[in-house]
Design a protein around this motif. Structure first.
Motif, PDB file in Angstrom:
ATOM      1  N   ARG A  49       0.817  -1.221   0.000  1.00  0.00           N
ATOM      2  CA  ARG A  49       0.000   0.000   0.000  1.00  0.00           C
ATOM      3  C   ARG A  49       0.847   1.266   0.000  1.00  0.00           C
ATOM      4  NH1 ARG A  49      -4.011  -1.835   4.976  1.00  0.00           N
ATOM      5  NH2 ARG A  49      -4.556  -3.910   4.138  1.00  0.00           N
ATOM      6  N   ILE A  50       2.167   1.138   0.121  1.00  0.00           N
ATOM      7  CA  ILE A  50       3.031   2.309   0.220  1.00  0.00           C
ATOM      8  C   ILE A  50       3.704   2.547  -1.135  1.00  0.00           C
ATOM      9  CG2 ILE A  50       4.983   3.339   1.432  1.00  0.00           C
ATOM     10  CD1 ILE A  50       4.358   1.498   3.775  1.00  0.00           C
ATOM     11  N   PRO A  51       3.330   3.593  -1.847  1.00  0.00           N
ATOM     12  CA  PRO A  51       3.846   3.826  -3.208  1.00  0.00           C
ATOM     13  C   PRO A  51       5.242   4.445  -3.216  1.00  0.00           C
ATOM     14  CG  PRO A  51       2.334   5.564  -2.622  1.00  0.00           C
ATOM     15  CD  PRO A  51       2.323   4.596  -1.460  1.00  0.00           C
ATOM     16  N   VAL A  52       6.204   3.743  -2.632  1.00  0.00           N
ATOM     17  CA  VAL A  52       7.582   4.228  -2.554  1.00  0.00           C
ATOM     18  C   VAL A  52       8.513   3.122  -3.043  1.00  0.00           C
ATOM     19  CG1 VAL A  52       9.394   5.077  -1.017  1.00  0.00           C
ATOM     20  CG2 VAL A  52       7.009   5.694  -0.581  1.00  0.00           C
ATOM     21  N   PRO A  53       9.511   3.441  -3.858  1.00  0.00           N
ATOM     22  CA  PRO A  53      10.456   2.409  -4.327  1.00  0.00           C
ATOM     23  C   PRO A  53      11.120   1.691  -3.146  1.00  0.00           C
ATOM     24  CG  PRO A  53      10.727   4.423  -5.585  1.00  0.00           C
ATOM     25  CD  PRO A  53       9.790   4.750  -4.464  1.00  0.00           C
ATOM     26  N   GLY A  58       7.344  -5.755   0.049  1.00  0.00           N
ATOM     27  CA  GLY A  58       6.055  -5.852  -0.625  1.00  0.00           C
ATOM     28  C   GLY A  58       5.924  -4.973  -1.845  1.00  0.00           C
ATOM     29  N   ARG A  59       6.952  -4.168  -2.122  1.00  0.00           N
ATOM     30  CA  ARG A  59       6.910  -3.285  -3.277  1.00  0.00           C
ATOM     31  C   ARG A  59       7.485  -3.986  -4.509  1.00  0.00           C
ATOM     32  NH1 ARG A  59       3.442  -0.660  -3.441  1.00  0.00           N
ATOM     33  NH2 ARG A  59       4.420   0.653  -5.040  1.00  0.00           N
ATOM     34  N   PRO A  60       6.987  -3.685  -5.698  1.00  0.00           N
ATOM     35  CA  PRO A  60       7.567  -4.278  -6.921  1.00  0.00           C
ATOM     36  C   PRO A  60       8.979  -3.752  -7.155  1.00  0.00           C
ATOM     37  CG  PRO A  60       5.937  -2.594  -7.466  1.00  0.00           C
ATOM     38  CD  PRO A  60       5.821  -2.819  -5.995  1.00  0.00           C
ATOM     39  N   HIS A  61       9.889  -4.659  -7.469  1.00  0.00           N
ATOM     40  CA  HIS A  61      11.286  -4.277  -7.701  1.00  0.00           C
ATOM     41  C   HIS A  61      11.492  -4.029  -9.197  1.00  0.00           C
ATOM     42  CE1 HIS A  61      11.408  -5.749  -3.667  1.00  0.00           C
ATOM     43  NE2 HIS A  61      12.709  -5.577  -3.553  1.00  0.00           N
TER      44      HIS A  61
END
Length: 217
Positions: free
Chosen positions: A36-40, A84-87
């Motif tokens: 849910r966190i839109p940060v790289p 959990g963020r896309p790499h």
């Protein structure tokens, strides 16, 4: 290839996620909140590492247990969320190095805080962890497969090792606890790696033998 297509993620992305060496805590944070966190990812890791490295630079080996716990918890939280963020961003290549800096630096710092023979124990643990990270890279490169998930879970992942290191510091169980952790991890990491490479060698030997028989026919 099937797993990559089914998940909708590219092989480089999956490779980076493997190199992270996340434990159960980091994976849970990424799965429940990180998406849910839109940060790289690398920016989240750096946000978590900044207070930690500032405290190390300013206070060195003179920091209270509470303050040490707060900065480590913050680092684990932010870096865990990044799992959990896309790499897929342009800085994705820096993720493994950033995590290694956080883990290695913190373990050495915990050894310095404990004093005495603890720094030597911290470096013993780092040697085992470095083997784990070396094995992750070369297992994937030359075998085309990752180590079993249970191996990383037993080792705790970078997050589990930081939490364990802090708890050992609180319990005044360093350096003995670091040596015990290093021994247990070495048995699991090295033992499973040897078994894996031996299996590959046996498979190659069988293939060569079958090729020779086919050639004779």
């Amino acid at each position: 290839m099937t797993a990559t297509v089914a998940s909708g993620r590219s092989r480089p992305e999956l490779t980076l996620e493997l190199y992270r060496d996340d434990g159960p805590v980091a994976r849970a944070l990424g799965r429940t909140l990180g998406r849910r966190i839109p940060v790289p990812p690398v920016l989240l890791i750096l946000a978590g590492a900044l207070p930690l490295f500032v405290l190390i630079a300013v206070r060195r080996s003179d920091a209270s247990d509470l303050l040490v716990g707060v900065v480590i918890a913050w680092a684990v939280l932010c870096a865990g969320l990044s799992s959990g963020r896309p790499h897929t961003d342009r800085l994705r290549w820096a993720v493994p190095a950033a995590l290694r800096s956080v883990e290695y630096g913190t373990l050495v710092w915990l050894g310095a805080l404990a004093g005495g023979a603890a720094p030597a124990a911290a470096f013993a643990l780092l040697a085992v962890v470095a083997f784990r990270h070396y094995d992750l890279v070369y297992r994937l490169r030359y075998q085309g497969a990752a180590p079993p998930r249970w191996v990383g879970d037993v080792g705790g992942g970078w997050d589990g090792r930081l939490i364990a290191g802090y708890l050992l510091l609180l319990a005044d169980a360093v350096p003995a606890g670091f040596y015990a952790l290093a021994t247990l991890s070495a048995v699991v990491f090295v033992g499973e790696s040897i078994r894996s490479w031996a299996r590959v060698q046996r498979s190659e030997a069988v293939g060569e033998y079958e090729d020779e028989e086919a050639g004779e026919e």
